[in-house]
Design a protein around this motif. Structure first.
Motif, short mmCIF file in Angstrom:
data_model
loop_
_atom_site.label_atom_id
_atom_site.label_comp_id
_atom_site.label_asym_id
_atom_site.label_seq_id
_atom_site.Cartn_x
_atom_site.Cartn_y
_atom_site.Cartn_z
N MET A 1 39.40 35.08 46.00
CA MET A 1 38.00 35.19 45.58
C MET A 1 37.84 36.41 44.69
SD MET A 1 34.79 34.25 45.76
CE MET A 1 34.68 33.15 47.17
N ALA A 2 36.99 36.29 43.65
CA ALA A 2 36.79 37.41 42.73
C ALA A 2 35.36 37.44 42.23
CB ALA A 2 37.75 37.30 41.54
N ALA A 3 34.84 38.65 42.05
CA ALA A 3 33.58 38.83 41.35
C ALA A 3 33.87 38.87 39.85
CB ALA A 3 32.90 40.11 41.80
N GLY B 1 36.29 46.00 34.77
CA GLY B 1 37.11 45.62 35.91
C GLY B 1 36.36 44.71 36.86
N GLY B 2 36.96 44.42 38.02
CA GLY B 2 36.33 43.52 38.96
C GLY B 2 36.90 43.68 40.35
N TYR B 3 36.31 42.93 41.29
CA TYR B 3 36.72 42.96 42.69
C TYR B 3 37.47 41.68 43.01
CZ TYR B 3 33.20 46.69 43.05
OH TYR B 3 32.47 47.84 42.88
N PHE B 4 38.60 41.81 43.69
CA PHE B 4 39.45 40.66 44.01
C PHE B 4 39.90 40.73 45.47
CE2 PHE B 4 39.74 41.07 39.48
CZ PHE B 4 39.99 39.80 38.98
N TRP C 1 38.18 43.35 47.38
CA TRP C 1 37.00 42.51 47.58
C TRP C 1 36.11 43.08 48.69
CZ3 TRP C 1 34.08 38.85 45.66
CH2 TRP C 1 33.20 38.17 46.51
N ASP C 2 36.70 43.67 49.73
CA ASP C 2 35.90 44.21 50.83
C ASP C 2 34.93 45.29 50.36
OD1 ASP C 2 37.07 42.52 52.60
OD2 ASP C 2 38.45 43.98 53.48
N LEU C 3 35.30 46.03 49.34
CA LEU C 3 34.40 47.05 48.79
C LEU C 3 33.14 46.40 48.23
CD1 LEU C 3 36.91 49.38 46.90
CD2 LEU C 3 35.59 49.96 48.95
N PHE C 4 33.30 45.28 47.57
CA PHE C 4 32.15 44.56 47.02
C PHE C 4 31.32 43.95 48.14
CE2 PHE C 4 30.14 40.68 45.43
CZ PHE C 4 29.51 41.13 44.29
N ILE D 1 37.04 31.63 41.92
CA ILE D 1 38.16 31.46 42.85
C ILE D 1 39.39 31.07 42.06
CG2 ILE D 1 39.12 30.08 44.73
CD1 ILE D 1 36.39 29.81 45.91
N TYR D 2 40.43 31.92 42.17
CA TYR D 2 41.71 31.65 41.53
C TYR D 2 42.70 31.24 42.62
CZ TYR D 2 39.43 34.35 37.87
OH TYR D 2 38.54 34.81 36.95
N THR D 3 43.52 30.26 42.31
CA THR D 3 44.47 29.76 43.31
C THR D 3 45.86 29.69 42.71
OG1 THR D 3 44.21 27.43 42.71
CG2 THR D 3 42.66 28.32 44.31
N GLN D 4 46.85 29.81 43.58
CA GLN D 4 48.22 29.49 43.22
C GLN D 4 48.67 28.37 44.14
OE1 GLN D 4 51.05 32.73 42.83
NE2 GLN D 4 52.77 31.38 43.26
N LEU D 5 49.06 27.26 43.53
CA LEU D 5 49.43 26.10 44.31
C LEU D 5 50.71 26.34 45.10
CD1 LEU D 5 48.69 23.31 41.70
CD2 LEU D 5 47.43 23.75 43.80
N ALA D 6 50.80 25.69 46.24
CA ALA D 6 52.02 25.75 47.03
C ALA D 6 53.14 25.02 46.30
CB ALA D 6 51.79 25.12 48.40
#
Length: 793
Positions: free
Chosen positions: A97-99, A117-120, A199-202, A223-228
């Protein structure tokens, strides 16, 4: 044998200096264009490939039905990430998850800089395969961690070690530096990401997320994903399609949200959707410029063919003698191809020099960071193939044509077959001008489309309108004081706050209801919250009703709508109408002309309400007589005094709006450059052909002058054939250009129509260029003393 071929080739080149110069310069220009376009295409096609998991990374997108059309959104609600991990965890290796990546204030000690920048969530470093310069792969597991880029580390700490130093984000969130990563390349969707915070900071510092009444409602995150390993993107997309639909309320279910995975390989080049279906993207420009590069190179090759075959008489006896003493045809083909190879090699060396000199300007024009890949063996392999193919294209026709002469006819100088001998050359010249005229028409249409969109009424006054972003709420707390100080400077005539600049839509709502609305319809209205004086500051253009005013205390329960909203809701008399926004009723007190956020698209239905929250931006209207630099200095002083913890930054709204034309303007400028080079190459060939024709008809011109022909008559005689060729080229190029450009314009809701004027203008330009090019040789031939032309000793 090869040495002999090259020696003879060099002698022939040296003997015909003008012809050789035209061939070499024309080919080098064409090859330089092809190399530059090749570098640009390589950069575009390799976008995001610097990430090691490029082929397994995808972002969760969604199709939603709003305003009776399917819209494609890249943002999703907060709880979705946990739902994907819980219900579909076996299909993903990582779910992050990302802002949104935006500007923030990063502070360390006395140094405060606005940094992007951003939160991840964790695992972003593994997913994006960031190259960690300091800190290990687990350096992002700390819930208070922040990773900074190499550039950011240098800006704040110089050569000092930043690890375990504490920075402050937006003057309110403390974060501990646990790692430094190498700068992400420009050809990445994450370029210019100068910090990555946990992400917890956000989450822990934003109550609107932590305590949301309905966390499935705001679509505010990525939401960014890496497939299995072994998971198929299409199959996983089908699995997760209804993951959101199964969780949302009945009201949100009307939107029919359908999730899907969009692979990283398609983010950059295949990003345009209409009604939920892919309709295009930058890939269209990639192929367009690839075709232009091929055609420009083809023009240069045509020059070589034309000038080589045009001077066939001078080589005919050489061919006859070689054949008479036993040379086989393939040996002659090798000889002429070796000349082509030599010319191409010389031209390629000059082309590389052109590329080196023009690359900085080209990078600036294309907004790229490209360079010649000297150490890349694939690059040199491609260039070698490129030179071989160019040599074959340029040299094959002259080689097979010249080697086909029969010895007897060649030695008797009787190998020509009347007027048909020049037909292939005329066809090739026609092809050259078809390409050039098509490019001229294309660049004119692109330019006209951009100007058409720029001249579109935007619904407000952007002149002298300044936007100051607010990354903290310090100014809002004492806005009345700040406003008075700004007005007292004399540089500003009006001040207002807003939740977004007038050129942007940062928020929307589906909670709008009105009398007569279909209960099954899902809507999406753009929302901007404003303060008093906003309308006066931006110059709203009222169609009906009035602006918000402190004289009307009830305005906190009133709204202003745009014309698109009135039309969409089918309100006959909008003033006084009651609009329900979720559970609260509002009264429409004003209707304004549509404020344009997109210069090409249709305006969205929009509502404006009075804000009680901190404004995301402060908008200032400069006085007409204000000196801009002095006004900005005065404004900066007020903000620095009242908000010392935020670096003062600003932008002019008219410049922000013009930036929306950036992609099209870059394409237009590139097209003008390549069109100009294509015309130059065509003119070089035309100049060479005119020179050859004038030389061939020297005696004829001398006889005509003796018999009384004027310079003008001689000029007409030598120019007529070339002008006919250009006119034929115009007739061929016009329908071809119309077909492709008409289809291109369909990508825009707001577009020009293609009238006959552009074709007439293009034909006129082509004729003028042709006449100027050939006139030098024609007039030169016409003014030669006939005595010199007719003597034969």
């Amino acid at each position: 044998m090869i040495k002999n071929y090259l020696k003879i080739a060099w002698r022939n080149l040296y003997r015909s200096k003008v012809n050789s110069f035209i061939n070499v310069i024309g080919l080098s220009a064409g090859m330089a264009v092809a190399v530059l376009i090749g570098l640009w295409m390589w950069d575009e096609l390799s976008f995001n490939k610097t990430h090691g998991n490029y082929d397994r990374i995808a972002q969760v997108w969604q199709n939603v039905t709003n305003n009776n059309e399917v819209q494609t959104w890249q943002n999703v609600p907060f709880p979705l990430a946990a739902e994907l991990r819980k219900s579909y965890g076996s299909d993903f290796k990582y779910v992050v998850m990302a802002a949104d990546i935006t500007n923030h204030i990063l502070t360390f000690g006395d140094k405060k800089l606005t940094t992007r920048g951003g939160y991840f969530e964790p695992h972003v470093t593994d997913m994006l395969t960031l190259k960690m310069l300091k800190g290990g792969s687990n350096s992002f597991n700390d819930p208070t961690a922040i990773l900074i880029s190499k550039t950011t580390a240098g800006a704040y700490f110089g050569s000092d070690d930043p690890i375990n130093k504490v920075m402050k984000i937006d003057n309110r969130i403390n974060a501990t530096i646990t790692g430094v990563y190498d700068d992400i390349p420009m050809n990445s969707s994450f370029a210019n990401t100068k910090f990555i915070a946990a992400w917890d900071l956000f989450y822990n510092n934003n109550d609107w997320v932590k305590h949301a009444e309905d966390p499935w409602r705001p679509n505010a995150f990525a939401i960014y994903t890496q497939l299995a390993d072994g998971a198929n993107p299409a199959d996983v997309s089908l699995k997760i399609k209804d993951a959101k639909l199964n969780k949302v309320s009945k009201v949100l279910a009307k939107k029919k949200p359908a999730l899907f995975l969009y692979p990283m390989s398609r983010w950059h080049l295949y990003s345009d959707f209409k009604n939920g279906v892919y309709v295009g993207g930058r890939i269209q420009y990639v192929w367009m410029f690839g075709i232009i590069g091929l055609f420009v190179l083809l023009l240069a090759c045509i020059n070589f063919m034309n000038l080589s075959t045009a001077r066939s008489e001078k080589r005919a006896r050489e061919v006859g003698i070689r054949k008479a003493i036993g040379s086989m045809r393939k040996q002659l083909v090798y000889q002429f191809l070796s000349e082509s190879v030599l010319v191409v090699c010389i031209a390629f060396g000059i082309a590389l020099l052109f590329v080196l000199l023009s690359l900085p300007y080209f990078n600036q024009l294309a907004d790229k960071d490209m360079h010649i890949m000297w150490a890349n063996p694939v690059f040199w392999l491609m260039l070698s193939v490129f030179c071989i193919v160019t040599s074959l294209i340029a040299g094959s026709y002259p080689a097979f044509y010249l080697s086909s002469f029969k010895p007897v006819n060649a030695l008797k100088n009787s190998f020509r077959v009347g007027k048909l001998a020049a037909m292939p050359r005329k066809v090739l010249v026609t092809v050259q001008f078809v390409v050039s005229i098509t490019l001229i028409i294309g660049t004119i249409i692109v330019y006209k489309q951009i100007q058409f969109a720029k001249d579109r009424a935007i619904g407000f006054s952007s002149d002298g309108l300044v936007c100051v972003p607010m990354l903290t709420n310090d100014v809002h707390k004492h806005m009345d004081v700040v406003k008075n100080q700004l007005l007292q400077t004399g540089a500003v005539t009006s001040v207002a706050e807003a939740s977004a600049p007038p050129t942007e839509i940062w928020s929307s709502t589906s909670g709008i209801e009105w009398a007569g609305k279909d209960p099954a319809m899902s809507v999406d209205f753009a929302v901007t919250e404003v303060s008093y004086d906003y309308g006066n500051t931006v110059g709203w253009q009222f169609v009906k009703g009035r602006d918000f005013s402190p004289r009307f205390p009830a305005d906190s329960s009133n709204i202003i709508v745009n014309e698109a909203a009135v039309a969409f809701m089918n309100l006959k008399n909008p003033i006084g109408e009651t609009i329900k926004w979720f559970d609260q009723k509002y009264t429409v007190v004003g209707v304004i002309k549509d404020v344009m956020q997109s210069p090409y698209g249709r305006p969205r239905p929009a509502v404006y309400g009075l804000s009680t929250y901190a404004g995301a931006v402060v908008l200032l209207k400069l006085g007409r007589r204000s000196n801009t630099s002095q006004a900005i200095a005065a404004i900066a002083g007020v903000f620095k005094k009242n908000n010392p913890d935020q670096p003062f930054e600003f932008s002019f709204i008219d410049e922000d709006y013009n930036m929306k034309f950036g992609n099209e303007e870059r394409i237009s400028k590139l097209a003008w450059c390549f069109t100009g080079l294509a015309i130059l190459i065509s003119c070089l060939g035309l100049f060479g052909m005119a020179s050859y024709v004038a030389e061939q008809r020297t005696k004829e011109i001398g006889v005509r002058k003796v018999l009384g022909a004027s310079v003008a008559q001689i000029w007409v005689l030598l120019s007529t054939d070339f002008i006919k060729v250009v006119l034929i080229s115009c007739l061929i190029a016009s329908p071809v250009a119309y077909y492709f450009l008409h289809n291109w314009l369909q990508n825009y809701d707001y577009r020009i129509s293609i009238g006959p004027g552009v074709f007439v203008l293009s034909a006129a330009l082509a004729l003028i260029i042709t006449i100027i090019t050939i006139s030098f040789q024609a007039i030169k031939a016409a003014t030669v003393n006939p005595v010199k032309s007719l003597k034969s000793e």
